[in-house]
Scaffold this active site. Sequence first.
Site, PDB file in Angstrom:
ATOM      1  N   SER A  14      35.424  76.584  73.233  1.00  0.00           N
ATOM      2  CA  SER A  14      34.313  76.734  74.171  1.00  0.00           C
ATOM      3  C   SER A  14      34.760  77.630  75.320  1.00  0.00           C
ATOM      4  O   SER A  14      35.907  78.063  75.376  1.00  0.00           O
ATOM      5  CB  SER A  14      33.884  75.372  74.719  1.00  0.00           C
ATOM      6  OG  SER A  14      34.867  74.922  75.630  1.00  0.00           O
ATOM      7  N   LYS A  15      33.830  77.870  76.216  1.00  0.00           N
ATOM      8  CA  LYS A  15      34.078  78.732  77.387  1.00  0.00           C
ATOM      9  C   LYS A  15      35.376  78.378  78.117  1.00  0.00           C
ATOM     10  O   LYS A  15      36.059  79.247  78.646  1.00  0.00           O
ATOM     11  CB  LYS A  15      32.901  78.604  78.379  1.00  0.00           C
ATOM     12  CG  LYS A  15      31.818  79.619  78.124  1.00  0.00           C
ATOM     13  CD  LYS A  15      32.039  80.852  79.001  1.00  0.00           C
ATOM     14  CE  LYS A  15      31.468  82.128  78.449  1.00  0.00           C
ATOM     15  NZ  LYS A  15      32.358  82.975  77.717  1.00  0.00           N
ATOM     16  N   ARG A  16      35.682  77.073  78.137  1.00  0.00           N
ATOM     17  CA  ARG A  16      36.888  76.622  78.841  1.00  0.00           C
ATOM     18  C   ARG A  16      38.143  77.323  78.323  1.00  0.00           C
ATOM     19  O   ARG A  16      39.128  77.453  79.017  1.00  0.00           O
ATOM     20  CB  ARG A  16      37.090  75.114  78.637  1.00  0.00           C
ATOM     21  CG  ARG A  16      36.234  74.233  79.496  1.00  0.00           C
ATOM     22  CD  ARG A  16      36.544  72.772  79.211  1.00  0.00           C
ATOM     23  NE  ARG A  16      36.387  72.439  77.801  1.00  0.00           N
ATOM     24  CZ  ARG A  16      37.349  72.063  76.991  1.00  0.00           C
ATOM     25  NH1 ARG A  16      38.582  71.972  77.438  1.00  0.00           N
ATOM     26  NH2 ARG A  16      37.108  71.780  75.728  1.00  0.00           N
ATOM     27  N   HIS A  17      38.097  77.718  77.047  1.00  0.00           N
ATOM     28  CA  HIS A  17      39.285  78.325  76.443  1.00  0.00           C
ATOM     29  C   HIS A  17      39.381  79.831  76.698  1.00  0.00           C
ATOM     30  O   HIS A  17      40.287  80.489  76.222  1.00  0.00           O
ATOM     31  CB  HIS A  17      39.293  78.082  74.927  1.00  0.00           C
ATOM     32  CG  HIS A  17      39.343  76.632  74.572  1.00  0.00           C
ATOM     33  ND1 HIS A  17      38.237  75.919  74.209  1.00  0.00           N
ATOM     34  CD2 HIS A  17      40.380  75.770  74.545  1.00  0.00           C
ATOM     35  CE1 HIS A  17      38.586  74.670  73.961  1.00  0.00           C
ATOM     36  NE2 HIS A  17      39.876  74.558  74.157  1.00  0.00           N
ATOM     37  N   GLY A  18      38.423  80.386  77.414  1.00  0.00           N
ATOM     38  CA  GLY A  18      38.444  81.834  77.660  1.00  0.00           C
ATOM     39  C   GLY A  18      37.263  82.493  76.973  1.00  0.00           C
ATOM     40  O   GLY A  18      36.232  81.850  76.762  1.00  0.00           O
TER      41      GLY A  18
END
Length: 507
Positions: A265-269
């Site tokens: 997800s976005k959290r991972h970049g």
Amino acid sequence: MTDSQAMTATQNAIRVRFAPSPTGKLHVGGARTAIYNWAFARANDGVFILRIDDTDPTRSTEENTQIILRAMRWLGLDWDEGPDVGGPFGPYRQADRVARYKEAAEKLVEEGKAYYCFCTPEELEAGRKRAHEAKEEFQGYNGACRKLDPAEAKARVAAGEPHTIRIKVPEGRGDVVVDDAVHGQVTFNAKELDDFIIFRSDDTPTYNFATVVDDADMRITHVIRGDDHLSNTPRQVIVYEALKKPVPTFAHISMILGEDGKKLSKRHGATSVEEYQQESYESEAFVNYLALLGWSFDDKTTIIPRDVLAREFSLNRVSKNPATFDSKKLNWINEQYLLAMTDEEFAEKILGPQLVLAGKEEEGCISLRPEWFALLASVIKPRTKIAGDVVSLTEFLYKGDAPEIEEKAFNKMLAKESAKPSLVAALSALQTLEDKASGFYADAINDALAPLPEELDISRGAFYGAIRVALTGTLVSPPMGEMIELLGCKSTCARIEAALEKIETTA
Ligand code: GLU
């Protein structure tokens, strides 16, 4: 098109589709699904179809559709049928096919395989609650409207009563067994299948229905998609059976996880293809990396160009285990694609476009100075991880005749007593070299400078350090001879003179 025409058009070929919903950009997981479908079609002389699943008007946008099409083109995944290119089974946007779904649903009602349901949301909720409280094994729809007299139901519809259309799961259907090309045999308990809705009360088809009508109409032979859809498959099988259409082969591919083991997800970049394109990854390297995320050519090959993938891809080497997105590996693969370019290619494909984009060079710059750019490529390429790096790596070239000198660099290299004699000697040696017919080339430059530290009794570090700071204003630079050749004698000498002036005024 008649069935016999369609048969001729398909000629029993393998036909696959990628069917993104334009509710967002094309993300990494979707891109990998697209790549597998495309590669499977290409490896089998099949047909690759792009279909836009935009039946949800509230969340689908034309802007997202265009972003997805652009991303597909950037990935180099050409489609044989789909938006823009058309094809024998169009239209290829679900929003343009709603009448077709309605016709198919009404036909099922006519045939007694589906029925109108007038249960209100409140009634359905109450039924669910009752079943839940009584801990009944079956908690789905209780089939109340299944028993209605069809003529009476039709009259209620004609009178404008709100309704949905539900498919009848045939009594005694038994478990639904899906022979998945990746997961093997998966059995779904028939008891968990209720008469599910195929058309909502707002007159829109549900995903499970529209998808099957399309996949059947478009003669899809293999459905390759994310395994978040595995649980939808038994319902889709029921729809195929009701439509009397052959069930395609399913291949559900695993999720892509972040390095922490959670769903990517976005959290991972960066998660969208567009972001990787903007970050200047090579599209072929990106496709190569994603292809290997859950598929392998053999146990060791890591570089698989697009054309090899298009020849070698097979479903039987797709893993059912979740794959972990590893940006270091992506970067490494990207670097390998850059290193594999010749200097001329690197200049043409990487330096030119990136420097034009950054406003440092004009369009067509490469053809004006091909040799200069090839030399620059040979210096910069080994240091480039992604294309955009070349802008900072070539910054030294665009600093004018008197580069600003970082204070730290000045203090370390130019504030020393040895700096001035080093620069004066280098200046004179370079000017003499320029006057000679042999030319101002890296090797000759290195040869001209090499004896000077000893002659001046100055350490090599102090000597070359002073030149480096004078020429770039910083403590790091490409190799000396190449750097000076790239700058040319005029600019090199001007920079050295400017540094000498700075030494004078600072003293
Ligand atoms: N539009 C669906 C999705 O994006 C397609 C799923 C399928 O391939 O059946 O998830």
